[in-house]
Design an enzyme around this catalytic site. Structure first.
Site, PDB file in Angstrom:
ATOM      1  N   HIS A 110       0.820  -1.216   0.000  1.00 19.24           N
ATOM      2  CA  HIS A 110       0.000   0.000   0.000  1.00 19.24           C
ATOM      3  C   HIS A 110       0.857   1.270   0.000  1.00 19.24           C
ATOM      4  O   HIS A 110       0.316   2.374  -0.085  1.00 19.24           O
ATOM      5  CB  HIS A 110      -1.002  -0.007   1.163  1.00 19.24           C
ATOM      6  CG  HIS A 110      -0.430   0.271   2.508  1.00 19.24           C
ATOM      7  ND1 HIS A 110      -0.141  -0.718   3.421  1.00 19.24           N
ATOM      8  CD2 HIS A 110      -0.112   1.442   3.122  1.00 19.24           C
ATOM      9  CE1 HIS A 110       0.322  -0.168   4.529  1.00 19.24           C
ATOM     10  NE2 HIS A 110       0.356   1.137   4.375  1.00 19.24           N
TER      11      HIS A 110
ATOM     12  N   ASP B 256       0.095  -7.620   1.775  1.00 19.18           N
ATOM     13  CA  ASP B 256       0.549  -6.229   1.817  1.00 19.18           C
ATOM     14  C   ASP B 256       2.079  -6.182   1.869  1.00 19.18           C
ATOM     15  O   ASP B 256       2.693  -5.847   2.884  1.00 19.18           O
ATOM     16  CB  ASP B 256      -0.068  -5.521   3.023  1.00 19.18           C
ATOM     17  CG  ASP B 256       0.135  -4.011   2.986  1.00 19.18           C
ATOM     18  OD1 ASP B 256       0.494  -3.485   1.907  1.00 19.18           O
ATOM     19  OD2 ASP B 256      -0.075  -3.363   4.028  1.00 19.18           O
TER      20      ASP B 256
ATOM     21  N   SER C 154       4.285   3.195   7.763  1.00 21.08           N
ATOM     22  CA  SER C 154       3.945   2.113   6.844  1.00 21.08           C
ATOM     23  C   SER C 154       5.164   1.608   6.094  1.00 21.08           C
ATOM     24  O   SER C 154       6.010   2.380   5.641  1.00 21.08           O
ATOM     25  CB  SER C 154       2.915   2.603   5.815  1.00 21.08           C
ATOM     26  OG  SER C 154       1.617   2.480   6.306  1.00 21.08           O
TER      27      SER C 154
END
EC number: 3.4.21.-
Length: 258
Positions: free
Chosen positions: A65, A110, A204
C-alpha cells in the site's frame, strides 16, 4: 476507527477501514543513529511518506500500500536537517507486488519488493537486514522504528526516526479489536496490550525486528494509534521468503502463497 499506516495527503479509501495518515512511532524515543542501518526512507516531493527495509545491496522490501508514482528512497538517513556523509538516494528500477493479491483488499498480501536502479554501498549508516531464518515466536520483544508522527491524535513529525520496543502477541489478542482480519492475510499482531506504544501513519512499510530478525512489515492499525487492546498489524515476512528469493533470482512470474 482503523487506518492503514500511510500518508495524510493520500485519499482515504472508502472501505471498512481507512488508510492511515503518516505518523511515527508513538511512545518511543529517538533511535540510536547506528541501530537503523537497514531502514529506508521512501519519499516524494511532499516528503517522507513510508519506510522500507534494505535486504541486500539492490533490493528493498516495503508494504504494497506504499506504492505510488515518482518516489525515491534514501539510505543512511537519520536527521532530516543534518545529512550523514554516507547518505545515498536511489530510484526504483522495478516494483513487484504479489500477482495473486486481491486488489480490493488492502490487507491481503501487503508486501512490495523493489529493485533499485543501482546498488547501494555498505557504510557506517547503511547495511542490509537479512530475511528471517525461522518464524517468529509469540512473546518475542520486537523493535519498531520510523519517521512518522510521535503523537497519536495530531500530526507531530520528528526530524529523526523514533524507536520503541513492543511484544509479539498471539493472534487471539488481536482478533477482538480487528474482526475483519482473516487468516489468509498472513499477518502478525504486535504491540503493548495496555496501549501507549505503536507504529502509526507514516511508519507504513517499515520493519518489525524481533530477536534481531526482520519479521514484519508495518501494515495496519487503529486510529488513534497506541490504543489498548488494539495492537499493530504487520505483514509476516517469513511467509514470503520463497517469493522474495524467487523474484531476486529472476523468476518474476513467481506467485505468493495463497
Amino acid at each position: 476507527m482503523v487506518l492503514i499506516r500511510v500518508l495524510a495527503n493520500l485519499l482515504i479509501l472508502q472501505l471498512s477501514y481507512a488508510q492511515k495518515s503518516p505518523e511515527l512511532v508513538v511512545g518511543g524515543d529517538e533511535c540510536n543513529i547506528n541501530e537503523h542501518r537497514s531502514l529506508v526512507a521512501i519519499f516524494n516531493s511532499t516528503g517522507f511518506f513510508c519506510s522500507g527495509t534494505l535486504i541486500n545491496q539492490e533490493w528493498v522490501v516495503t508494504a504494497a500500500h506504499c506504492d505510488s508514482n515518482n518516489f525515491k528512497m534514501k539510505f543512511g538517513a537519520h536527521s532530516q536537517k543534518v545529512l550523514n556523509e554516507d547518505e545515498q538516494i536511489r530510484n526504483p528500477k522495478e516494483k513487484f507486488i504479489c500477482p495473486n493479491k486481491k486488489n480490493n483488499e488492502v490487507l491481503d498480501k501487503d508486501i512490495m519488493l523493489i529493485k533499485l536502479d543501482s546498488s547501494v554501498s555498505n557504510s557506517e549508516h547503511i547495511a542490509p537486514l537479512s530475511l528471517p531464518s525461522s518464524p517468529p515466536s509469540v512473546g518475542s520483544v520486537c523493535r519498531i522504528m520510523g519517521w512518522g508522527s510521535i503523537t497519536p491524535t495530531k500530526v507531530t513529525y520528528p526530524d529523526v526516526p523514533y524507536c520503541a520496543n513492543i511484544n509479539l502477541l498471539d493472534d487471539a489478542e488481536c482478533k477482538p479489536g480487528y474482526p475483519e482480519l482473516l487468516p489468509e492475510y498472513r499477518t502478525l499482531c504486535a504491540g503493548i496490550v495496555q496501549g501507549g506504544k505503536d507504529t502509526c501513519g507514516g511508519d507504513s512499510g517499515g520493519p518489525l525486528i524481533c530477536n534481531g530478525q526482520f519479521h514484519g512489515i508495518v501494515s495496519y492499525g487503529a486510529h488513534p494509534c497506541g490504543q489498548s487492546l488494539k495492537p499493530g498489524i504487520y505483514t509476516t515476512v517469513f511467509d514470503y521468503n520463497d517469493w522474495i528469493k524467487s523474484i531476486i533470482a529472476g523468476n518474476t512470474a513467481a506467485t505468493c502463497p495463497p
